[in-house]
Structures are given as C-alpha cells and as structure tokens.
Design a protein around this motif. Structure first.
Motif, mmCIF file in Angstrom:
data_model
loop_
_atom_site.group_PDB
_atom_site.id
_atom_site.type_symbol
_atom_site.label_atom_id
_atom_site.label_comp_id
_atom_site.label_asym_id
_atom_site.label_seq_id
_atom_site.Cartn_x
_atom_site.Cartn_y
_atom_site.Cartn_z
ATOM 1 N N GLY A 18 -15.644 -86.818 -100.574
ATOM 2 C CA GLY A 18 -16.601 -86.416 -101.820
ATOM 3 C C GLY A 18 -15.940 -85.609 -102.883
ATOM 4 N N LEU A 19 -14.863 -85.127 -102.411
ATOM 5 C CA LEU A 19 -14.183 -84.163 -103.396
ATOM 6 C C LEU A 19 -13.287 -85.133 -104.100
ATOM 7 C CD1 LEU A 19 -13.099 -80.927 -101.447
ATOM 8 C CD2 LEU A 19 -14.565 -81.415 -103.415
ATOM 9 N N TRP A 20 -12.817 -86.221 -103.574
ATOM 10 C CA TRP A 20 -12.134 -87.270 -104.176
ATOM 11 C C TRP A 20 -12.999 -87.623 -105.230
ATOM 12 C CZ3 TRP A 20 -10.036 -90.746 -99.662
ATOM 13 C CH2 TRP A 20 -8.994 -89.985 -98.811
ATOM 14 N N ASP A 21 -14.185 -88.136 -104.810
ATOM 15 C CA ASP A 21 -15.429 -88.722 -105.764
ATOM 16 C C ASP A 21 -15.464 -87.864 -106.938
ATOM 17 O OD1 ASP A 21 -15.190 -91.134 -104.173
ATOM 18 O OD2 ASP A 21 -17.141 -90.547 -103.100
ATOM 19 N N GLU A 22 -15.655 -86.592 -106.614
ATOM 20 C CA GLU A 22 -16.067 -85.729 -107.762
ATOM 21 C C GLU A 22 -14.715 -85.461 -108.711
ATOM 22 O OE1 GLU A 22 -17.499 -81.615 -106.768
ATOM 23 O OE2 GLU A 22 -18.223 -82.319 -104.889
ATOM 24 N N LEU A 23 -13.687 -85.349 -108.353
ATOM 25 C CA LEU A 23 -12.361 -85.531 -109.016
ATOM 26 C C LEU A 23 -12.598 -86.950 -109.840
ATOM 27 C CD1 LEU A 23 -9.702 -84.074 -106.797
ATOM 28 C CD2 LEU A 23 -10.533 -83.160 -108.886
ATOM 29 N N HIS A 24 -12.704 -87.918 -109.417
ATOM 30 C CA HIS A 24 -12.903 -89.256 -110.154
ATOM 31 C C HIS A 24 -13.846 -89.269 -111.084
ATOM 32 C CE1 HIS A 24 -12.060 -93.498 -110.860
ATOM 33 N NE2 HIS A 24 -13.366 -93.852 -110.421
ATOM 34 N N ALA A 25 -14.913 -88.862 -110.814
ATOM 35 C CA ALA A 25 -16.042 -88.718 -111.816
ATOM 36 C C ALA A 25 -15.835 -87.806 -113.098
ATOM 37 C CB ALA A 25 -17.562 -88.391 -110.940
ATOM 38 N N ALA A 26 -15.050 -86.754 -112.703
ATOM 39 C CA ALA A 26 -14.812 -85.927 -113.766
ATOM 40 C C ALA A 26 -13.631 -86.422 -114.537
ATOM 41 C CB ALA A 26 -14.313 -84.597 -113.237
ATOM 42 N N GLY A 27 -13.099 -87.792 -114.443
ATOM 43 C CA GLY A 27 -11.989 -88.292 -115.100
ATOM 44 C C GLY A 27 -10.618 -87.626 -114.692
ATOM 45 N N LEU A 28 -10.737 -87.136 -113.889
ATOM 46 C CA LEU A 28 -9.374 -86.576 -113.064
ATOM 47 C C LEU A 28 -8.562 -87.522 -112.014
ATOM 48 C CD1 LEU A 28 -10.620 -83.072 -112.502
ATOM 49 C CD2 LEU A 28 -9.154 -83.905 -114.436
ATOM 50 N N ARG A 29 -7.454 -87.477 -111.905
ATOM 51 C CA ARG A 29 -6.690 -88.262 -110.957
ATOM 52 C C ARG A 29 -7.022 -87.836 -109.498
ATOM 53 N NH1 ARG A 29 -2.484 -91.910 -111.377
ATOM 54 N NH2 ARG A 29 -1.274 -92.093 -109.491
ATOM 55 N N SER A 30 -7.313 -89.019 -108.623
ATOM 56 C CA SER A 30 -7.913 -88.738 -107.443
ATOM 57 C C SER A 30 -7.648 -89.919 -106.381
ATOM 58 C CB SER A 30 -9.488 -88.811 -107.573
ATOM 59 O OG SER A 30 -10.211 -88.880 -106.254
ATOM 60 N N LEU A 31 -7.423 -89.533 -105.064
ATOM 61 C CA LEU A 31 -7.448 -90.347 -103.978
ATOM 62 C C LEU A 31 -8.766 -91.486 -103.990
ATOM 63 C CD1 LEU A 31 -5.169 -88.437 -101.366
ATOM 64 C CD2 LEU A 31 -4.353 -90.459 -102.837
ATOM 65 N N ALA A 32 -9.608 -90.969 -104.444
ATOM 66 C CA ALA A 32 -10.581 -92.036 -104.651
ATOM 67 C C ALA A 32 -10.462 -93.415 -105.035
ATOM 68 C CB ALA A 32 -12.116 -91.453 -105.385
ATOM 69 N N THR A 33 -9.357 -93.605 -105.799
ATOM 70 C CA THR A 33 -8.971 -94.960 -106.291
ATOM 71 C C THR A 33 -7.984 -95.680 -105.540
ATOM 72 O OG1 THR A 33 -7.241 -94.010 -107.975
ATOM 73 C CG2 THR A 33 -9.611 -94.225 -108.717
ATOM 74 N N HIS A 34 -7.662 -95.118 -104.576
ATOM 75 C CA HIS A 34 -6.543 -95.586 -103.425
ATOM 76 C C HIS A 34 -7.356 -96.269 -102.674
ATOM 77 C CE1 HIS A 34 -2.832 -96.136 -101.815
ATOM 78 N NE2 HIS A 34 -3.084 -95.538 -100.431
ATOM 79 N N THR A 35 -7.177 -97.672 -102.517
ATOM 80 C CA THR A 35 -8.387 -98.428 -102.013
ATOM 81 C C THR A 35 -7.659 -98.999 -100.429
ATOM 82 O OG1 THR A 35 -7.962 -100.234 -103.297
ATOM 83 C CG2 THR A 35 -9.793 -98.778 -103.600
ATOM 84 N N HIS A 36 -6.202 -98.832 -100.225
ATOM 85 C CA HIS A 36 -5.821 -99.224 -99.190
ATOM 86 C C HIS A 36 -6.585 -98.922 -97.968
ATOM 87 C CE1 HIS A 36 -2.792 -100.181 -95.982
ATOM 88 N NE2 HIS A 36 -2.362 -101.229 -96.698
ATOM 89 N N PRO A 37 -6.824 -99.956 -96.960
ATOM 90 C CA PRO A 37 -7.560 -99.491 -95.816
ATOM 91 C C PRO A 37 -7.059 -98.240 -95.006
ATOM 92 C CG PRO A 37 -6.714 -101.832 -95.414
ATOM 93 C CD PRO A 37 -6.411 -101.109 -96.958
ATOM 94 N N THR A 38 -6.020 -98.070 -94.939
ATOM 95 C CA THR A 38 -5.487 -96.813 -94.281
ATOM 96 C C THR A 38 -5.726 -95.573 -94.884
ATOM 97 O OG1 THR A 38 -3.162 -96.972 -95.168
ATOM 98 C CG2 THR A 38 -3.959 -98.251 -93.194
ATOM 99 N N ASN A 39 -5.993 -95.700 -96.119
ATOM 100 C CA ASN A 39 -6.134 -94.217 -96.857
ATOM 101 C C ASN A 39 -7.472 -93.585 -96.447
ATOM 102 O OD1 ASN A 39 -5.749 -92.368 -98.739
ATOM 103 N ND2 ASN A 39 -7.212 -93.158 -100.145
ATOM 104 N N ARG A 40 -7.045 -92.469 -95.906
ATOM 105 C CA ARG A 40 -7.987 -91.369 -95.473
ATOM 106 C C ARG A 40 -7.618 -90.015 -95.327
ATOM 107 N NH1 ARG A 40 -10.150 -92.242 -89.315
ATOM 108 N NH2 ARG A 40 -11.344 -90.773 -89.979
ATOM 109 N N PRO A 41 -8.732 -89.085 -95.401
ATOM 110 C CA PRO A 41 -7.916 -87.709 -95.387
ATOM 111 C C PRO A 41 -7.254 -87.370 -94.037
ATOM 112 C CG PRO A 41 -10.244 -87.797 -96.157
ATOM 113 C CD PRO A 41 -10.158 -89.297 -95.537
#
Length: 161
Positions: A18-41
């Motif tokens: 959710g924080l990844w998504d909030e950063l991304h929605a605010a126009g900030l760099r975020s791991l929300a855009t890292h879409t490799h299937p192994t990417n997870r907290p």
C-alpha cells in the motif's frame, strides 16, 4: 549473488505494498513499478555466493515496522526486533563469507519502499510516509533470491515465495 530474505506476514505485506502504491500515486519513485514476479516486501539478512549453510531460522520472528528514512538512495522502513537481530547474526555466522555490509554491527534492518530515489524526492516521500501508523507483525517465511537466474527458493516457513 544469493540472498537470505525474510518475508512479511500477509497484513504487513499488504501494508508495505500500500505504501508502494501511495508513493507511486504521489508521483514519487516506488517499488510499485517493479513488476518482476519475485518482487515483494522483505528483509534481507545477508548476501553471499551460496546460501547452502543457512541455519534454521526459528520462524515466525516478531517485528515492528518503524519510521521511514533514506538509506543511501533508497526510501525504506525501519524494522525493529531483538529477535530479528539474533536471527540475522546466526545467518551471518553460518554463511562463512557474506557481504560485509551485512555483518551484524553494520546491518540496518529495513524493508525497501523505493530504490534509486532522486534526492529531490526524499523530503516529499518522508513527509508522506510520516503519516502512517506503526505496525507490528512477523516475518513468516525465508527465501533466497539468486541475482543471476532471478529466481527464488523457499528456505523455511509457510508463505509463498
């Protein structure tokens, strides 16, 4: 290079995403855009050439997710737990020659929110992240990520990798 990583329980995993998504929605760099299937907290305990000597980890490990801060060029959340520090020290000792930055006296336990964040985004990101409540939970599984093959394997626990 291979890692030993601990995965968060489902509630903490959702909160970090959710924080990844909030950063991304605010126009900030975020791991929300890292879409490799192994990417997870996750919390990285060590990196090394081979993880075959990793000890039993004693999962689950209780943790508290602390404040956000900047670590190098990454926006991260502190992870606080005496039990986690003990597990990490056991992993470090068992692996033989892990990367020096993961020596227990050097290790900074954290969950990444954004990598390679431009310096002009740090203040905005930290202000956004300061509004969130502190969370408690557990690390419930362990995995190893192989940076060459970009694959993961389960080391222990019940969570999917």
């Amino acid at each position: 290079m291979q890692t030993v990583e601990l995965l968060l329980d489902p509630e903490l995993d959702r909160a970090v995403r959710g924080l990844w998504d909030e950063l991304h929605a605010a126009g900030l760099r975020s791991l929300a855009t890292h879409t490799h299937p192994t990417n997870r907290p996750h919390v990285t305990l060590a990196t090394t050439d081979a993880v075959d000597g990793a000890p039993e980890l004693g999962l689950p490990v209780p943790v508290r997710i602390g404040p956000a801060f900047v670590l190098g060029r990454a926006a991260v959340l502190a992870v606080e737990s005496a039990e986690l520090r003990a597990v990490q020290a056991r992993v470090w000792a068992a692996l033989g020659e892990p990367t020096a930055m993961y020596a227990p006296q050097n290790w900074v336990p954290h969950v990444s929110l954004a990598l390679k964040m431009p310096a002009d985004q740090h203040e905005r990101a930290l202000a956004l992240l300061a509004r969130r409540p502190r969370l408690g939970g557990a690390c419930v599984a362990a995995r190893s990520y192989d940076s060459e093959s970009r694959r993961v394997r389960l080391l222990g626990g019940d969570a999917l990798v």
